[in-house]
Scaffold this motif. Structure first.
Motif, mmCIF file in Angstrom:
data_model
loop_
_atom_site.group_PDB
_atom_site.id
_atom_site.type_symbol
_atom_site.label_atom_id
_atom_site.label_comp_id
_atom_site.label_asym_id
_atom_site.label_seq_id
_atom_site.Cartn_x
_atom_site.Cartn_y
_atom_site.Cartn_z
ATOM 1 N N THR A 380 0.978 -1.596 -0.172
ATOM 2 C CA THR A 380 0.061 -0.005 0.011
ATOM 3 C C THR A 380 1.193 1.646 0.094
ATOM 4 O O THR A 380 0.406 2.278 0.289
ATOM 5 N N GLY A 381 2.529 1.160 -0.275
ATOM 6 C CA GLY A 381 2.894 2.337 -0.729
ATOM 7 C C GLY A 381 3.166 3.042 0.633
ATOM 8 O O GLY A 381 3.931 2.162 1.226
ATOM 9 N N PHE A 382 3.618 4.203 0.541
ATOM 10 C CA PHE A 382 4.222 4.949 1.567
ATOM 11 C C PHE A 382 3.742 6.223 1.671
ATOM 12 O O PHE A 382 3.486 6.944 1.060
ATOM 13 N N ASP A 383 4.232 6.690 2.935
ATOM 14 C CA ASP A 383 3.886 8.467 2.893
ATOM 15 C C ASP A 383 5.150 9.619 2.110
ATOM 16 O O ASP A 383 5.854 9.096 3.364
ATOM 17 N N ALA A 384 5.163 9.296 1.046
ATOM 18 C CA ALA A 384 6.117 9.862 -0.515
ATOM 19 C C ALA A 384 6.641 11.475 0.355
ATOM 20 O O ALA A 384 5.677 12.252 0.574
ATOM 21 N N MET A 385 7.816 10.805 0.506
ATOM 22 C CA MET A 385 8.594 12.831 0.209
ATOM 23 C C MET A 385 8.691 13.981 1.739
ATOM 24 O O MET A 385 9.784 13.675 2.084
ATOM 25 N N THR A 386 7.753 13.396 1.950
ATOM 26 C CA THR A 386 7.819 14.743 3.561
ATOM 27 C C THR A 386 7.250 13.979 4.436
ATOM 28 O O THR A 386 7.746 13.537 5.566
ATOM 29 N N GLY A 387 6.945 11.862 4.582
ATOM 30 C CA GLY A 387 6.542 11.300 5.687
ATOM 31 C C GLY A 387 7.990 11.447 6.544
ATOM 32 O O GLY A 387 7.651 11.789 7.639
ATOM 33 N N SER A 388 8.878 11.018 6.222
ATOM 34 C CA SER A 388 9.819 10.218 7.352
ATOM 35 C C SER A 388 10.863 11.506 7.854
ATOM 36 O O SER A 388 11.419 11.557 9.100
ATOM 37 N N LEU A 389 10.465 12.709 6.754
ATOM 38 C CA LEU A 389 10.825 14.619 7.345
ATOM 39 C C LEU A 389 10.316 14.474 9.024
ATOM 40 O O LEU A 389 10.921 15.288 10.118
ATOM 41 N N LEU A 390 9.105 14.593 8.407
ATOM 42 C CA LEU A 390 8.022 15.424 9.609
ATOM 43 C C LEU A 390 8.061 14.408 10.622
ATOM 44 O O LEU A 390 7.275 14.260 11.503
ATOM 45 N N ARG A 391 8.264 12.755 10.737
ATOM 46 C CA ARG A 391 7.831 12.048 11.899
ATOM 47 C C ARG A 391 9.764 12.330 12.811
ATOM 48 O O ARG A 391 9.627 12.133 13.844
ATOM 49 N N VAL A 392 10.818 13.132 12.230
ATOM 50 C CA VAL A 392 11.325 13.408 13.514
ATOM 51 C C VAL A 392 11.095 15.346 13.303
ATOM 52 O O VAL A 392 10.342 15.563 12.461
ATOM 53 N N ASP A 393 11.153 15.544 14.963
ATOM 54 C CA ASP A 393 10.458 16.684 15.220
ATOM 55 C C ASP A 393 11.406 17.820 15.133
ATOM 56 O O ASP A 393 12.767 17.657 15.903
ATOM 57 N N ILE A 394 11.545 18.829 14.005
ATOM 58 C CA ILE A 394 12.043 19.214 13.876
ATOM 59 C C ILE A 394 11.704 21.142 13.992
ATOM 60 O O ILE A 394 10.700 21.650 13.813
ATOM 61 N N VAL A 395 13.038 21.607 14.888
ATOM 62 C CA VAL A 395 12.242 22.342 15.286
ATOM 63 C C VAL A 395 13.426 23.710 15.262
ATOM 64 O O VAL A 395 15.036 22.879 15.568
ATOM 65 N N GLY A 396 13.334 24.636 14.699
ATOM 66 C CA GLY A 396 13.906 25.529 13.939
ATOM 67 C C GLY A 396 14.368 26.881 14.803
ATOM 68 O O GLY A 396 14.246 26.549 15.753
ATOM 69 N N ARG A 397 14.591 27.869 14.288
ATOM 70 C CA ARG A 397 15.233 28.799 15.078
ATOM 71 C C ARG A 397 13.248 29.864 15.812
ATOM 72 O O ARG A 397 12.232 29.343 14.523
ATOM 73 N N GLY A 398 13.448 29.665 16.350
ATOM 74 C CA GLY A 398 11.993 30.886 17.622
ATOM 75 C C GLY A 398 11.456 29.758 17.718
ATOM 76 O O GLY A 398 10.235 29.872 18.036
ATOM 77 N N GLY A 399 11.507 28.390 18.135
ATOM 78 C CA GLY A 399 11.409 27.135 18.084
ATOM 79 C C GLY A 399 9.990 26.940 16.999
ATOM 80 O O GLY A 399 8.727 26.188 17.600
ATOM 81 N N GLN A 400 10.080 27.058 15.742
ATOM 82 C CA GLN A 400 9.095 26.949 15.073
ATOM 83 C C GLN A 400 9.586 25.721 14.543
ATOM 84 O O GLN A 400 10.632 24.826 14.116
ATOM 85 N N ARG A 401 7.821 24.339 14.228
ATOM 86 C CA ARG A 401 7.963 23.253 13.792
ATOM 87 C C ARG A 401 8.226 23.252 12.389
ATOM 88 O O ARG A 401 8.143 23.777 11.615
ATOM 89 N N LEU A 402 8.634 21.559 11.634
ATOM 90 C CA LEU A 402 8.731 22.441 10.206
ATOM 91 C C LEU A 402 7.715 21.454 9.950
ATOM 92 O O LEU A 402 6.865 21.591 9.355
ATOM 93 N N ALA A 403 7.219 20.608 10.758
ATOM 94 C CA ALA A 403 5.544 19.850 11.068
ATOM 95 C C ALA A 403 4.508 20.797 10.697
ATOM 96 O O ALA A 403 3.772 21.308 9.976
ATOM 97 N N ASP A 404 4.852 22.784 11.239
ATOM 98 C CA ASP A 404 3.817 23.919 10.891
ATOM 99 C C ASP A 404 4.240 24.385 10.051
ATOM 100 O O ASP A 404 3.315 24.787 9.084
ATOM 101 N N VAL A 405 5.279 24.673 9.646
ATOM 102 C CA VAL A 405 6.218 25.556 8.194
ATOM 103 C C VAL A 405 5.260 24.951 7.165
ATOM 104 O O VAL A 405 5.246 25.076 6.222
ATOM 105 N N TRP A 406 5.606 23.613 7.140
ATOM 106 C CA TRP A 406 4.851 22.706 6.404
ATOM 107 C C TRP A 406 3.377 21.732 6.151
ATOM 108 O O TRP A 406 2.621 21.317 5.289
#
Ligand code: FAD
Ligand code: NAP
Length: 534
Positions: A380-406
């Motif tokens: 049944t395939g994959f959560d492609a392209m963003t799935g593995s990136l967003l499974r990591v809690d990535i927090v950038g400058r100013g506490g912003q989360r990649l999951a929120d930015v995307w």
């Protein structure tokens, strides 16, 4: 127990992208640690151990280019190598370049947070390891988060259940068993003919019929291998000027389908069908741009299906409507022929009355009918392209989360950097050609660009690099405008995230490898224009 370490670079993932990234960092004298969730290297080719799994870019071209000795010494045995052979190749690369000491296996990165005070990333893994790094390279793969649909009763199944992308190392015994498989994308279509050879009975649960083209696989002719090896540099250079970064050896004059005499069109399509493989749609340049042209090729394949499958009702169910190539074109060996076997049946689960209602302890319930099974495979395939990136809690400058930015879909500059996330690179990230090109070629181009960029920062005394918001915005517009000139965004494919409920509908990869590479080179030559260097 937590462990603290300081390195120049953390690499996440030890597939082809991660392996080459480690090699480049070691070669340029940087300290590097790579975290890999699996117990070995190989990524895609470590996890996808299902029967029939192989590449569909020719092995001689689905190979690293960075080391001429490696290129000359490695011997592929088939035109399209099997998963075990590609895995051996990845293992060979890890050993040959002594990459394993830099990899922590069976360890998943759970979070990465940017500390603005010291301009470093803090990377946390599921074994409690905490690593401080200047740079983080996400080599987490575009097709590495398996999609297990939430079907009622799924976990109650008492037989053997597996996903093709998380296939058990010990394999699954099919001999004499009642086997079911859900999904007829590239993975299902590769697995079905092989499972059918030994299963007592194989039931295929198909939601959408697929266009698939014969691979015409076979042993690799030693003379051909020798000839390619004698001309590798020229072939690779020519491939890099191809739209999908492969196949220059088989290039044919490009024409316009709607301006070609129908008999001549048919002759060309017959030739392409006989030759097989992923270049099937490449001769006529209007096929992926004009639905009317596309239908000519689609109808050609529909006719082939009707000619191959003996039972007219099964043939009807297997015949796709819609556009060919709009979902990822599938390449197969004996797929349609398999439905002529007495031990294979096809269940169309697209319609309301016959869709999968639930999974029971002993099988799959479709409307009124229950299919008793010993083994159930999810292809049944994959959560492609963003799935593995967003499974990591990535927090950038100013506490912003990649999951929120995307939240509304991925936004990047060149598919390499994201505004707000300095010194974080994505290999084959959304907004780069990634899945629409030979992925080893794309990976090498990204790894080299990132490595050169880090050299540039160090040589010029910069601590950070970050994509600027205007360049991200312009890049996203560019990716969309290129896609909008084609039929690609019109289908419910994983390219637009349509296979994952709730995922924002955005066309994620960029079409056209050569123009993209030219742009990346230009950006680097202009002192990384569009990025802020600080
Ligand atoms: P991957 O090989 O996916 O490796 C990523 C690694 O990152 C994985 O091992 C994963 O465990 C690890 N990882 C992810 N998240 C974390 C985390 N948080 N912590 C630790 N580790 C993590 N492409 C082609 O060009 N031609 C083909 O013929 C082709 N065939 C394919 C066949 C199949 C069955 C599939 C699924 C894909 C195929 N692809 C093909 C695409 C393929 O994914 C790429 O070619 C290539 O192997 C990707 O390499 P990668 O290193 O970028 O990612
Ligand atoms: P896929 O193309 O996304 O196919 C998934 C299949 O599962 C589709 O047929 C889909 O039906 C079906 N499905 C999903 N959820 C379902 C549900 N709830 N009920 C019923 N059916 C459901 O995934 P894939 O086959 O793993 O391939 C993914 C990509 O990996 C490929 O496109 C390719 O890029 C790469 N790959 C390459 C090769 C190769 O030959 N080299 C082999 C395998 C994979 P719908 O179409 O209706 O959604």
């Amino acid at each position: 127990m937590s462990e603290q370490a300081n390195v120049d670079v953390v690499v996440v993932g030890a597939g082809f992208a991660g392996l080459y990234m480690i090699h480049r960092m070691v070669r340029t004298g940087r300290s590097v640690v790579c975290f890999e969730g699996g117990t070995d290297v190989g990524g895609t080719w470590y996890w996808n151990r299902y029967p029939g799994c192989r590449c569909d870019v020719e092995s001689l071209e689905y190979s690293y280019d960075f080391d001429p000795d490696l290129q000359q010494e490695w011997q592929w045995t088939e035109k399209y190598a099997t998963q075990p052979e590609i895995l051996r190749y990845a293992q060979h690369v890890a050993d040959r370049f002594e990459l394993r000491p830099h990899i922590r296996f069976s360890t998943r990165v759970t979070s990465a947070a940017f500390d603005e005070a010291d301009q470093r990333w803090t990377v946390t893994a599921d074994d409690g390891t905490v690593t401080s790094a200047r740079f983080v390279v996400m080599a987490t793969g575009c097709l590495s988060s398996a999609n297990m649909p939430e079907i009622e009763g799924r976990d109650s199944f008492q037989g053997t259940l597996a996903h093709t992308g998380r296939y058990p190392k010990e394999g699954i015994e099919f001999t004499g068993k009642r086997v079911g498989i859900i999904g007829t994308g590239s993975s299902g279509i590769q697995a079905i003919p092989v499972i059918a050879r030994t299963a007592g009975h194989l039931t295929v649960f198909q939601r959408t019929a697929q266009f698939t083209i014969p691979a015409r696989n076979g042993p690799l002719d030693p003379a051909e291998q020798a000839e390619v090896k004698a001309n590798y540099a020229e072939i690779v250079a020519a491939n890099k000027r191809m739209f999908g970064a492969f196949g220059s050896r088989h290039r044919r004059p490009v024409r316009v389908a709607l301006e070609t005499d129908p008999e001549e069109f048919r002759r060309e399509m017959e030739l392409l069908w006989e030759r097989g493989g992923s270049l099937f749609l490449s001769t006529f340049r209007d096929l992926m741009r004009d639905p009317a042209a596309n239908q000519l090729a689609a109808e050609f394949v529909r006719e082939k299906i009707r000619q191959t499958v003996r039972d007219p009702e099964t043939a009807r169910k297997l015949t796709p409507d819609g556009l060919i190539g709009c979902k990822r074109l599938v390449i197969d060996t004996d797929y349609f022929e398999t439905y002529n076997r007495p031990n294979v049946s096809l269940v169309d689960v697209s319609a309301k009355g016959t869709s999968i209602t639930r999974i029971t302890p002993t099988g799959v319930q479709c409307g009124d009918e229950h299919h008793e099974l010993d083994v159930l495979i999810f292809a049944t395939g994959f959560d492609a392209m963003t799935g593995s990136l967003l499974r990591v809690d990535i927090v950038g400058r100013g506490g912003q989360r990649l999951a929120d930015v995307w939240d509304g879909g991925p936004v990047t500059y060149l598919g390499l950097g994201v505004h707000g996330f300095p010194n974080l690179f994505t290999v084959t990230g959304p907004g780069s050609p990634s899945v629409l090109a030979n992925m080893i070629v794309g990976t090498e181009q990204h790894v080299e660009w990132i490595s050169d960029c880090i050299d540039h920062l160090d040589a010029n005394g910069y601590r950070t690099i970050e994509a600027q918001p205007e360049s991200v915005q312009r890049w996203v517009e560019h990716v969309n405008s290129v896609a909008d000139q084609t039929i690609f965004p019109t289908c419910n494919s994983w390219y637009v995230g349509a296979n994952i409920p709730g995922k924002p509908r955005v066309f994620m990869p960029l079409l056209g490898f050569p123009a993209y590479v030219d742009r990346c080179n230009e950006v680097a030559a202009n002192a990384y224009e569009g990025f802020a260097l600080a």
